[in-house]
Motif scaffolding. Structure first.
Motif, short mmCIF file in Angstrom:
data_model
loop_
_atom_site.label_atom_id
_atom_site.label_comp_id
_atom_site.label_asym_id
_atom_site.label_seq_id
_atom_site.Cartn_x
_atom_site.Cartn_y
_atom_site.Cartn_z
N LYS A 133 0.82 -1.21 0.00
CA LYS A 133 0.00 0.00 0.00
C LYS A 133 0.86 1.26 0.00
CE LYS A 133 -3.83 2.27 2.42
NZ LYS A 133 -4.87 2.14 3.45
N LEU A 134 1.98 1.23 0.72
CA LEU A 134 2.84 2.41 0.82
C LEU A 134 3.52 2.76 -0.50
CD1 LEU A 134 4.43 1.77 4.32
CD2 LEU A 134 2.83 3.60 3.70
N GLU A 135 3.46 1.83 -1.46
CA GLU A 135 4.05 2.10 -2.78
C GLU A 135 3.11 2.89 -3.68
OE1 GLU A 135 4.86 -1.79 -4.21
OE2 GLU A 135 6.53 -2.17 -2.81
N THR A 136 1.86 3.12 -3.21
CA THR A 136 0.84 3.71 -4.08
C THR A 136 0.75 5.23 -4.01
OG1 THR A 136 -0.86 3.43 -2.37
CG2 THR A 136 -0.55 1.60 -3.92
N ALA A 137 1.46 5.86 -3.06
CA ALA A 137 1.37 7.32 -2.95
C ALA A 137 2.66 7.89 -2.38
CB ALA A 137 0.18 7.71 -2.07
N GLU A 138 2.83 9.21 -2.55
CA GLU A 138 4.02 9.90 -2.05
C GLU A 138 3.77 10.57 -0.70
OE1 GLU A 138 7.05 10.02 -3.37
OE2 GLU A 138 6.46 8.69 -5.03
N ARG A 139 2.54 11.04 -0.49
CA ARG A 139 2.24 11.82 0.71
C ARG A 139 1.10 11.17 1.48
NH1 ARG A 139 -0.18 17.20 1.58
NH2 ARG A 139 1.11 18.36 3.08
N TRP A 140 1.27 11.10 2.83
CA TRP A 140 0.31 10.34 3.64
C TRP A 140 -0.15 11.12 4.87
CZ3 TRP A 140 -1.32 5.63 1.91
CH2 TRP A 140 -0.55 5.03 0.92
N LEU A 141 -1.41 10.86 5.24
CA LEU A 141 -1.91 11.31 6.54
C LEU A 141 -1.86 10.11 7.48
CD1 LEU A 141 -4.84 13.55 7.53
CD2 LEU A 141 -4.83 11.22 8.41
N LEU A 142 -1.24 10.29 8.65
CA LEU A 142 -1.10 9.22 9.65
C LEU A 142 -1.87 9.59 10.91
CD1 LEU A 142 1.46 8.76 7.79
CD2 LEU A 142 2.56 7.82 9.81
N TYR A 143 -2.46 8.59 11.55
CA TYR A 143 -3.11 8.82 12.84
C TYR A 143 -2.82 7.63 13.74
CZ TYR A 143 -6.58 9.66 16.48
OH TYR A 143 -7.18 9.87 17.68
N GLY A 144 -2.41 7.91 14.99
CA GLY A 144 -2.15 6.82 15.92
C GLY A 144 -1.63 7.32 17.25
N ARG A 145 -1.37 6.37 18.15
CA ARG A 145 -0.85 6.70 19.48
C ARG A 145 0.67 6.75 19.44
NH1 ARG A 145 -2.87 6.11 24.68
NH2 ARG A 145 -4.72 7.00 23.67
N GLN A 155 7.75 6.67 18.33
CA GLN A 155 7.26 5.84 17.23
C GLN A 155 5.74 5.77 17.25
OE1 GLN A 155 8.78 1.86 17.78
NE2 GLN A 155 7.37 1.40 19.46
N LEU A 156 5.18 5.40 16.10
CA LEU A 156 3.77 5.08 15.98
C LEU A 156 3.66 3.59 15.66
CD1 LEU A 156 2.31 8.04 13.84
CD2 LEU A 156 2.10 7.70 16.28
N VAL A 157 2.88 2.85 16.47
CA VAL A 157 2.68 1.42 16.22
C VAL A 157 1.32 1.23 15.57
CG1 VAL A 157 2.52 -0.85 17.27
CG2 VAL A 157 4.11 0.85 18.21
N HIS A 158 1.32 0.59 14.41
CA HIS A 158 0.10 0.34 13.64
C HIS A 158 -0.72 1.61 13.41
CE1 HIS A 158 -0.53 -3.82 12.43
NE2 HIS A 158 0.24 -4.14 13.46
N PRO A 159 -0.10 2.67 12.88
CA PRO A 159 -0.90 3.87 12.60
C PRO A 159 -1.86 3.61 11.44
CG PRO A 159 1.27 4.07 11.62
CD PRO A 159 1.30 2.81 12.43
N GLU A 160 -2.98 4.31 11.46
CA GLU A 160 -3.87 4.28 10.29
C GLU A 160 -3.32 5.26 9.27
OE1 GLU A 160 -8.12 4.02 10.56
OE2 GLU A 160 -7.99 3.74 12.73
N ILE A 161 -3.32 4.89 8.00
CA ILE A 161 -2.73 5.73 6.96
C ILE A 161 -3.73 5.98 5.84
CG2 ILE A 161 -0.37 4.99 7.48
CD1 ILE A 161 -0.54 3.09 5.09
#
Length: 554
Positions: A133-145, A155-161
């Protein structure tokens, strides 16, 4: 979309649509369609959802979020701190997959970077999926603890992207979080519910009359469901977390209104039924109460009169006797038993546990014997030959009063002339178990010591009459409930030891009988040993639980 970016997937009357519903031939979705046909579900996931009680499109529609994540405020990498839920936007580099020792699977590591700094990213599950999935875009929004990494840094463990362009736009929004089967990812559950909402929300109909809805300022269900499932950027996150939005309030009222209508209809139907009329026994009850070594309270006398009025009516009694432990519910219930026996009818007293059934039996036995009422105890612990003899006596009408557990509602147990069913702590029985004992013409008396505010009792027991024992017998001290934290345990033990030194007794209830590897909770067996050798070594400490034999419990 409105100005806040919220979608309103309504359709015109008579128009066909297929939004969010899988399958090219399904032009019109119905609320009772199996959940399998919702986009993203399929046969395997439908089985998983069924375990959580979600079987239809309507079940998904009313599967409401239990919390929300506010992703609207995007912060820079140098602003985050451990323990914080953060939304970040930037690039992901250095993606590498490496095996986890002894676990037969791989983990994924990567680096997040923005103009202010960087963070480590870790995925322990679905490594191959996220790598692709990370190969499909250049810029990402991440959310996590945000957590502290073992090797230092954050670090972020299992962030939603979520992939984003130059503008973050709709990605930075308030997102719902749903209860889900264990194996289903949070994001997948969100997509599944979203598909059902987009495809079927227009079908939601209100049970509340329009005049009532307008007077109370309530939304129609389709609009309320949209507000709850798809909150706009302008929504109040605090109100969402407290389930206090206009949408939540509207759906809550719908549910309570439907419950009340059902309760009132059931009460009306029951009033039209012909019940067992128990008209005799008034003098017997007076003699029984006069022979007691104490005077019944005013509340007990009032409840006795209310029950007597019900028993002499043509409709079957359906009454809740509500009062604290020690308020005298058993005495009032036995008064109804006396009336039934005087009218040549049998009574059954059903308790949720063998211990409570035995307690009722020991309390009622001397009263019954003094009045010539034959009584028997029927539980799973009663020997087979004795249980068979009791069942024969009940079927023949030779036993006036049976006290027991769910054994009273088994197919092998039948009464010749059952006129009264007393069910203690009835919420601990299944609906069918209660119905089997108090079905049709039989008079039913429910006992409960569970604290229930009056408004809530009207909602839960809207189909029953309520008698309240709001007085305690003379000499009964008021019950005081306190909550202590773990640091007060030693002080509590000292207070218990002081009470036992004065000849009083104490008991401690634990959530488990024995230690469990599945849950980290204290168990009675090991704690009894610790207490014997520790704070209570000078006192007699004994263990009591349901797995012990009747002789051991005695």
């Amino acid at each position: 979309r409105d100005r806040g970016g919220r979608r309103y997937p309504y359709v015109l009357a008579g128009q066909s649509w297929s939004v969010g519903i899988a399958g090219p031939t399904r032009e019109r979705v119905k609320l009772d369609d199996p959940v399998q046909f919702v986009k993203g579900v399929g046969p395997r996931r439908s089985e998983m959802l069924a375990k959580s009680g979600i079987e239809t499109v309507e079940d998904l529609l009313y599967h409401l979020p239990f919390r929300y994540e506010d992703r609207r405020r995007v912060i820079a990498a140098d602003e985050v701190c451990a323990g914080q839920d953060a939304t970040l936007v930037g690039r992901i580099s250095g993606v590498r997959q490496r095996p986890l020792r002894g676990r037969g699977r791989a983990m994924l590591e990567a680096r997040f970077e923005d103009d202010a700094g960087s963070l480590s990213l870790v995925w322990f599950h679905q490594a191959a999926y996220f790598k692709k999935k990370l190969e499909t875009a250049e810029r990402w929004l991440l959310y996590g603890r945000v957590e502290r990494a073992r090797r230092g840094g954050l670090q972020l463990v299992h962030p939603e992207i979520e992939a984003v362009g130059d503008e973050v736009g709709e990605a930075a929004r308030i997102l719902p979080v749903y209860q889900k089967p264990t194996d289903l990812p949070v994001a997948a559950m969100r997509r599944i519910v979203g598909s059902a909402v987009e495809g079927a929300v227009a079908l939601a109909r209100s049970a509340v009359p329009e005049t009532v809805r307008r007077r109370l300022g309530l939304l129609e269900p389709n609009r309320a469901l949209l507000d709850v499932h798809m909150p706009g950027r302008e929504s109040d996150p605090e109100a969402l977390l407290r389930f206090a939005t206009q949408g939540h309030r509207s759906l809550i009222f719908e549910e309570l209104f439907a419950l009340q209508v059902g309760m009132r209809l059931r009460k009306r139907w029951r009033a039209k039924e012909r019940g067992v009329v128990i008209a005799e026994g008034e003098q017997k009850v007076i003699e029984f109460l006069a022979a007691l070594p104490f005077e019944p309270t005013g509340a007990q006398s009032r409840s006795n009169r209310e029950i007597a009025a019900d028993l002499t009516g043509t409709a079957p009694m359906n009454r809740l006797l509500h009062g604290d432990v020690g308020s005298g519910k058993t005495l009032v219930a036995f008064g109804a038993v006396v009336r039934a026996a005087a009218s040549s009818y049998q009574s059954a007293v059903m308790a949720p546990t063998e211990l409570l059934a035995e307690q009722h039996y020991e309390t009622m036995r001397p009263w019954a014997e003094s009045l010539g009422i034959s009584i028997a105890l029927l539980t799973g612990n009663v020997p087979a030959a004795e249980a068979a003899a009791i069942r024969t006596g009940l079927a023949a009408g030779e036993i006036d009063l049976a006290v027991g557990t769910h054994a009273l509602v088994q197919d092998s147990t039948s009464f010749r002339r059952l006129g009264l069913a007393v069910v203690d702590e009835q919420h601990r029985f299944g609906v069918m178990q209660r119905a089997a004992l108090g079905a049709g013409e039989v008079n039913t008396l429910l006992l409960s010591a569970t604290p229930i505010p009056r408004t809530l009792s009207l909602a839960i027991y809207g189909d029953v009459e309520v008698s309240l024992l709001d007085e305690m017998p003379p000499g009964r001290l008021p019950i005081v409930t306190k909550v202590l934290d773990g640091t007060s345990r030693e002080r509590l033990y000292d207070r218990m030891a002081a009470a036992m030194s004065e000849g009083r007794r104490c008991y401690i209830v634990y959530p488990l009988v024995e230690e469990s590897e599945k849950v980290d909770l204290a168990d009675a067996t090991s704690m009894a040993e610790q207490l014997k050798g520790g704070p209570f070594k000078d006192f007699r400490v004994e263990l009591l639980h349901g797995r012990m034999s009747a002789a051991e419990k005695d």
